[in-house]
Scaffold this motif. Structure first.
Motif, short mmCIF file in Angstrom:
data_model
loop_
_atom_site.label_atom_id
_atom_site.label_comp_id
_atom_site.label_asym_id
_atom_site.label_seq_id
_atom_site.Cartn_x
_atom_site.Cartn_y
_atom_site.Cartn_z
N ARG A 134 0.83 -1.20 0.00
CA ARG A 134 0.00 0.00 0.00
C ARG A 134 0.86 1.25 0.00
NH1 ARG A 134 -4.75 -0.45 4.41
NH2 ARG A 134 -5.11 1.60 3.53
N SER A 135 0.39 2.28 -0.70
CA SER A 135 1.14 3.54 -0.75
C SER A 135 1.05 4.31 0.57
CB SER A 135 0.63 4.40 -1.91
OG SER A 135 -0.76 4.67 -1.74
N TRP A 136 -0.05 4.16 1.28
CA TRP A 136 -0.21 4.83 2.58
C TRP A 136 -0.44 3.78 3.64
CZ3 TRP A 136 -4.00 5.63 6.42
CH2 TRP A 136 -3.75 6.67 7.30
N LYS A 137 0.39 3.78 4.66
CA LYS A 137 0.34 2.73 5.69
C LYS A 137 -0.03 3.30 7.05
CE LYS A 137 4.04 0.31 3.26
NZ LYS A 137 4.24 1.41 2.28
N LEU A 171 -0.13 6.70 9.96
CA LEU A 171 0.77 7.72 10.48
C LEU A 171 2.11 7.08 10.87
CD1 LEU A 171 -1.71 9.73 12.74
CD2 LEU A 171 -0.97 10.24 10.42
N GLU A 172 3.21 7.72 10.45
CA GLU A 172 4.54 7.21 10.75
C GLU A 172 5.08 7.93 11.99
OE1 GLU A 172 6.91 7.68 7.34
OE2 GLU A 172 5.66 6.39 6.05
#
Length: 502
Positions: free
Chosen positions: A462-465, A467-468
């Protein structure tokens, strides 16, 4: 200023409710008859129950308080009203009853009659009004042939008039058969019902040489010798809903007609059963294409629900697919949309709730029967449709063994995508390798290896996983004053617009 938008929270705790001020349009005699107060109190007193759970559907909750008060007045038991059931209101909510330590459950209103095992149970269907003369007249118009073979099915809320209706119709139609209700290990209408078999299958009628009995969905009716279910027409007394749909999908080779007591009208059911079956077959094809399956637990009270979950897990594993189990109460689109890695869901629920219309859902939702057709190569699609998952278990009338472990994988072409797909058993070496946490596979450049997990692989792609955290990479900053006001108009917004206009 705060009180202008919200009340004081302490007032909610201190507020008292005057139950005596609730007005109802029922007389005492009507309450006695509709909710069977005497039979319920006799059931409670005979078994010396102290805590009684009263389960009402949403439409009857408005009358739950007077019923509860009347039962407590005429018995020594403490009652607890169960509202907003965990799953469908037609099923007995044993989990909610156990939260209060109830000794038994009294279920009111419509029910799917699915057997339960944990607590003693009493059904109070209610006695809804019906015009028997209008019903008999509509029946004779729908079946002008007096020799027609017809089975009378009905909603449980009209069970109190079926004997009278049968006698009225047999004057002109001697071949009609009225179904009777079977309650598994429960007390209803002042009589204790005997238990029925787990599989609800057809078999010889005890004491009858020229007939056979059909037991399904808590109903029981006898067929004449040499006449099958397909040779009978079905006449349903009740409103259109999940119960009628369940009957029509199961006995899809019989012609159906119905009488709606609310409108006193009868009609021949014109639903295209073949079209509905083809729609379900499309869902089976989607299940064959899926690689990740989500098992939705839609009941915690129906008997043998754990057994069908174990069987689904095994059949999905042998078909080379991954399965994850979800328990989330009542389903909606937003809940299931949170799990994008799931290709298809299978719902374990009672027969009436399992036929879920998943057209609005992001992923299809199928029944245990449809998933077994997709995963079990020994089961073929014949047009027979099964909504009761107990029939799929060992000992059930539609049980089919899973394929042997040494059979080779079957390759066919998807009817949806046109791509090749392989469905077959995993070898023992593959199963052990996937079950060991030490089995590692390449993932991406940032993380060299990861555990071989289908959901983890999907997350890595996935491109967005989410909040990092970026620990140690973000500089520390002092807290600053934020905006003030409400979202529709912050205080600074007016000044910014004034400066912009100048």
């Amino acid at each position: 200023m705060t009180d202008a938008f919200s009340s004081n929270s302490e007032l909610v705790i201190q507020r008292s409710v005057d139950v005596a001020s609730i007005k109802t349009d029922r007389s005492s005699g009507t309450w006695e008859e509709a909710y069977q107060i005497k039979e319920t109190c006799h059931f409670i007193s005979t078994n010396q129950f102290k805590k009684v759970a009263l389960q009402f559907p949403d439409e009857l909750l408005v009358e739950s308080i007077p019923v509860s008060a009347e039962i407590e007045k005429n018995s020594e038991a403490k009652t607890y009203i169960l509202g907003d059931t965990s799953y469908g209101s037609c099923c007995v909510d044993e989990v909610a009853a156990e939260h209060v330590g109830a000794d038994c459950i009294v279920h009111y209103g419509r029910t799917c009659l699915s057997p339960s095992r944990r607590l003693p149970l009493m059904y109070v269907f209610g006695r809804q009004p019906i015009d028997l003369q209008q019903c008999a007249s509509a029946f004779r118009e729908l079946y002008p042939d007096s020799q027609s073979h017809v089975v009378i099915l009905y909603d449980v809320i009209y069970s109190h008039v079926i004997d009278t209706l049968e006698q009225l119709l047999k004057q002109t139609h001697p071949n009609i058969v009225a179904s009777t209700l079977l309650m598994d290990h429960c007390h209803s209408h002042g009589q204790t019902q005997s238990s029925v078999s787990e599989s609800d299958c057809s078999g010889p009628e005890p004491g009858g040489e020229d007939s056979k009995v059909v037991q399904k969905f808590g109903r029981r009716f006898c067929l004449a010798d040499g006449v099958s279910v397909e040779d009978y027409c079905m006449f349903y007394v009740g409103q259109e809903g999940a119960t009628l749909t369940n009957f029509m999908m199961t006995w899809n080779r019989s012609a159906f007609s119905s009488f709606n007591p609310a409108t006193s009208t009868g009609r021949a059911e014109s639903i295209n059963v073949n079209k509905a079956l083809m729609k379900r077959y499309y869902a089976i094809e989607r299940a064959k294409d899926a690689s990740v399956v989500g098992i939705l637990v839609g009941t915690l009270g129906v008997a043998s629900y754990l057994a069908i979950i174990d069987r689904l897990k095994e059949s999905i594993r042998r078909a080379g697919k991954k399965s994850y189990m979800f328990a989330m109460g009542k389903l909606n689109v937003a809940k299931l949309a949170n799990f994008l890695e799931i290709d298809i869901y299978v719902l374990v629920a009672c027969p009436e709730n399992s036929l879920l219309d998943s057209s609005e859902f992001y992923r299809p939702v199928v029944t245990p029967f449809e998933m077994e057709v997709a995963c079990n190569s020994n089961r073929e699609w014949t047009g027979e449709y099964i909504t009761d998952f107990r029939d799929l278990l060992p000992g059930g009338c539609s049980h089919v063994d899973l394929p042997d472990a040494d059979e080779e994988a079957i390759t066919d072409v998807s009817l949806i995508t046109g791509a090749l797909r392989a469905t077959g058993l995993q070898t023992s070496e593959q199963t052990e390798a996937e079950s060991q946490p030490s089995s590692l596979v390449p993932r991406n450049q940032t993380m060299t290896v990861a555990t071989a997990n289908t959901a983890a692989v999907f997350l890595s792609a996935r491109s967005w996983k989410g909040l990092e955290p970026r620990l140690g990479e973000t500089p520390v900053a002092k807290a600053v004053e934020g905006r003030r006001g409400i979202a529709i108009a912050y205080e600074e917004e007016g000044q910014d617009n004034a400066n912009y206009s100048c």
